[in-house]
Design a protein around this motif. Structure first.
Motif, short mmCIF file in Angstrom:
data_model
loop_
_atom_site.label_atom_id
_atom_site.label_comp_id
_atom_site.label_asym_id
_atom_site.label_seq_id
_atom_site.Cartn_x
_atom_site.Cartn_y
_atom_site.Cartn_z
N ASP A 250 -11.37 -5.65 -2.13
CA ASP A 250 -12.28 -4.51 -2.23
C ASP A 250 -11.74 -3.37 -1.37
N VAL A 251 -11.71 -2.19 -1.91
CA VAL A 251 -11.17 -1.04 -1.17
C VAL A 251 -11.91 -0.82 0.15
N ASP A 252 -13.21 -1.16 0.17
CA ASP A 252 -13.99 -0.98 1.40
C ASP A 252 -13.58 -1.93 2.52
N ASP A 253 -12.87 -3.01 2.15
CA ASP A 253 -12.45 -3.97 3.17
C ASP A 253 -11.08 -3.64 3.76
N LEU A 254 -10.41 -2.65 3.18
CA LEU A 254 -9.04 -2.35 3.61
C LEU A 254 -8.93 -1.83 5.05
N PRO A 255 -9.82 -0.90 5.49
CA PRO A 255 -9.67 -0.44 6.88
C PRO A 255 -9.76 -1.60 7.89
N ALA A 256 -10.70 -2.51 7.68
CA ALA A 256 -10.83 -3.65 8.61
C ALA A 256 -9.59 -4.54 8.52
N HIS A 257 -9.06 -4.71 7.31
CA HIS A 257 -7.86 -5.53 7.14
C HIS A 257 -6.70 -4.98 7.97
N PHE A 258 -6.52 -3.66 7.90
CA PHE A 258 -5.41 -3.05 8.64
C PHE A 258 -5.79 -2.68 10.07
N ARG A 259 -7.06 -2.89 10.42
CA ARG A 259 -7.57 -2.58 11.75
C ARG A 259 -7.37 -1.11 12.10
N VAL A 260 -7.79 -0.25 11.17
CA VAL A 260 -7.70 1.20 11.40
C VAL A 260 -9.05 1.85 11.13
N PRO A 261 -9.32 3.01 11.73
CA PRO A 261 -10.60 3.68 11.50
C PRO A 261 -10.74 4.07 10.01
N PRO A 262 -11.89 3.79 9.40
CA PRO A 262 -12.07 4.05 7.96
C PRO A 262 -11.75 5.49 7.54
N ALA A 263 -12.19 6.47 8.32
CA ALA A 263 -11.97 7.86 7.92
C ALA A 263 -10.47 8.20 7.93
N LYS A 264 -9.77 7.69 8.93
CA LYS A 264 -8.32 7.93 9.01
C LYS A 264 -7.63 7.24 7.84
N PHE A 265 -8.07 6.00 7.58
CA PHE A 265 -7.49 5.25 6.46
C PHE A 265 -7.70 6.01 5.15
N ALA A 266 -8.92 6.52 4.96
CA ALA A 266 -9.27 7.20 3.71
C ALA A 266 -8.35 8.40 3.47
N ARG A 267 -8.14 9.17 4.51
CA ARG A 267 -7.30 10.37 4.37
C ARG A 267 -5.87 9.97 4.00
N HIS A 268 -5.36 8.97 4.73
CA HIS A 268 -3.99 8.51 4.50
C HIS A 268 -3.83 7.96 3.08
N ALA A 269 -4.73 7.06 2.68
CA ALA A 269 -4.58 6.41 1.37
C ALA A 269 -4.73 7.42 0.24
N ARG A 270 -5.60 8.41 0.46
CA ARG A 270 -5.78 9.45 -0.56
C ARG A 270 -4.51 10.30 -0.66
N ARG A 271 -3.97 10.68 0.49
CA ARG A 271 -2.74 11.49 0.48
C ARG A 271 -1.58 10.76 -0.18
N ARG A 272 -1.59 9.43 -0.04
CA ARG A 272 -0.52 8.63 -0.66
C ARG A 272 -0.85 8.30 -2.11
N GLY A 273 -2.04 8.72 -2.55
CA GLY A 273 -2.41 8.54 -3.95
C GLY A 273 -2.74 7.10 -4.33
N VAL A 274 -3.14 6.28 -3.38
CA VAL A 274 -3.40 4.88 -3.72
C VAL A 274 -4.90 4.53 -3.78
#
Ligand SMILES: [Zn+2]
Length: 317
Positions: free
Chosen positions: A232-256
């Motif tokens: 689930d995409v919502d579980d990814l920040p916890a998986h990588f142990r990163v802040p959700p908002a930071k993760f969201a920006r990064h993953a969006r910029r990378r188009g994933v």
């Protein structure tokens, strides 16, 4: 005429030249001459200052290393805090040079000057042989590649990690002990980005450091694989142990991730049980241990870095 660390000692104690002059009973000019290295300081003045500052005369006249802070701190950190932190970096470099003189970091490699900050992060992960998946312990990962970590009060909630460099191969990371793992890990990776991109042909500004941090902690190819294997995409920040908002920006910029995922993740907050402590730094403790095994006493090791055993234990290991 090389500036001495006297200024850093004074600033780290929160003193102006005037206030130190009146406490030590010397002239402000004498302090200025000592700090800028413009003249030999007469013995009685050096003695008075070392007494007032509770430090050795040898340290007062030690040349100050030229420390560069790579992160833009204009708005995030108050000027007074910035001056104190810069002074603490100078003192830390002097001491770590004495405690662990051979330490060199390997965050910069030749041949990584092409491509984007994300490509640079990918290259560093592979050069450092970091296995796929979340970076398990960011502190020991960086320390094992020569970036010395120390806990220091950075005086603000927005900046909880800062890297200082001297030349091209010496780096110290200050991490605020109040930071939680995900925030600190992101900030450490961001600072690593500044370090890795520093003096490369790539832009090394804030946006570039953010792109580097995202790819270093959560590689886009891995995000894609996890999503296609059903995570689930919502579980990814916890998986990588990163802040959700930071993760969201990064993953969006990378188009994933999609725009909708980005919007939702941006406002996620973490449940309190996901707040973890940052692992302790251990590199200097290991080096001090080696030196004492080789025959030096802990007092000798501390004294070589102008420290008392207490200060060595409390602030460095
Ligand atoms: Zn930055």
């Amino acid at each position: 005429m090389i500036p001495t660390v006297a200024e850093a000692i004074r600033v780290s104690r929160g003193l102006t030249q005037m206030s130190l002059a009146s406490r030590a009973g010397v002239s402000q000019t004498a302090i200025s001459l000592l700090e800028t290295g413009h003249a030999r300081t007469p013995a009685p003045i050096a003695a008075a200052l070392s007494r007032t500052l509770d430090t050795s005369e040898a340290l007062l006249t030690t040349p100050a290393p030229e420390v560069e802070l790579l992160h833009a701190m204009k708005d995030a950190v108050r000027a007074g805090v910035r001056r104190r932190v810069a002074a603490e970096f100078i003192l830390a470099f002097v001491r770590i040079q004495a405690l662990a003189p051979g330490t060199r970091h390997t965050a910069r490699h030749s041949g990584r000057d092409e491509g984007s900050p994300a490509v640079c992060a990918e290259g560093l992960r592979s050069a450092w042989q970091i296995p796929p998946g979340p970076v398990q312990n960011i502190v020991s990962t960086l320390e094992s590649h020569g970036v010395v970590h120390l806990r220091r009060d950075l005086g603000g909630t927005r900046v909880n990690a800062l890297v200082g460099v001297v030349g091209s191969h010496r780096a110290i990371m200050f991490v605020d002990p109040r930071a939680h793992y995900d925030d600190a890990a992101w900030n450490i990776a961001h600072e690593l980005g500044h370090l890795a991109l520093h003096a490369s042909a790539l832009p090394a500004q804030e946006g570039a450091a953010e792109d580097f941090a995202g790819e270093f902690l959560a590689p886009a190819t891995e995000i894609r694989q996890l999503l296609s294997s059903g995570m689930d995409v919502d579980d990814l920040p916890a998986h990588f142990r990163v802040p959700p908002a930071k993760f969201a920006r990064h993953a969006r910029r990378r188009g994933v991730i999609t725009v909708a995922d980005h919007r939702r993740l941006r406002t996620h907050s973490r449940p309190p049980h996901e707040h973890h402590e940052l692992p302790a730094h251990a590199m200097l403790a290991g080096i001090v241990d080696e030196r004492t095994r080789a025959g030096e006493t802990i007092e000798q090791v501390a004294a070589s870095a102008f420290l008392t055993v207490n200060d060595l234990r409390e602030d460095f290991i």
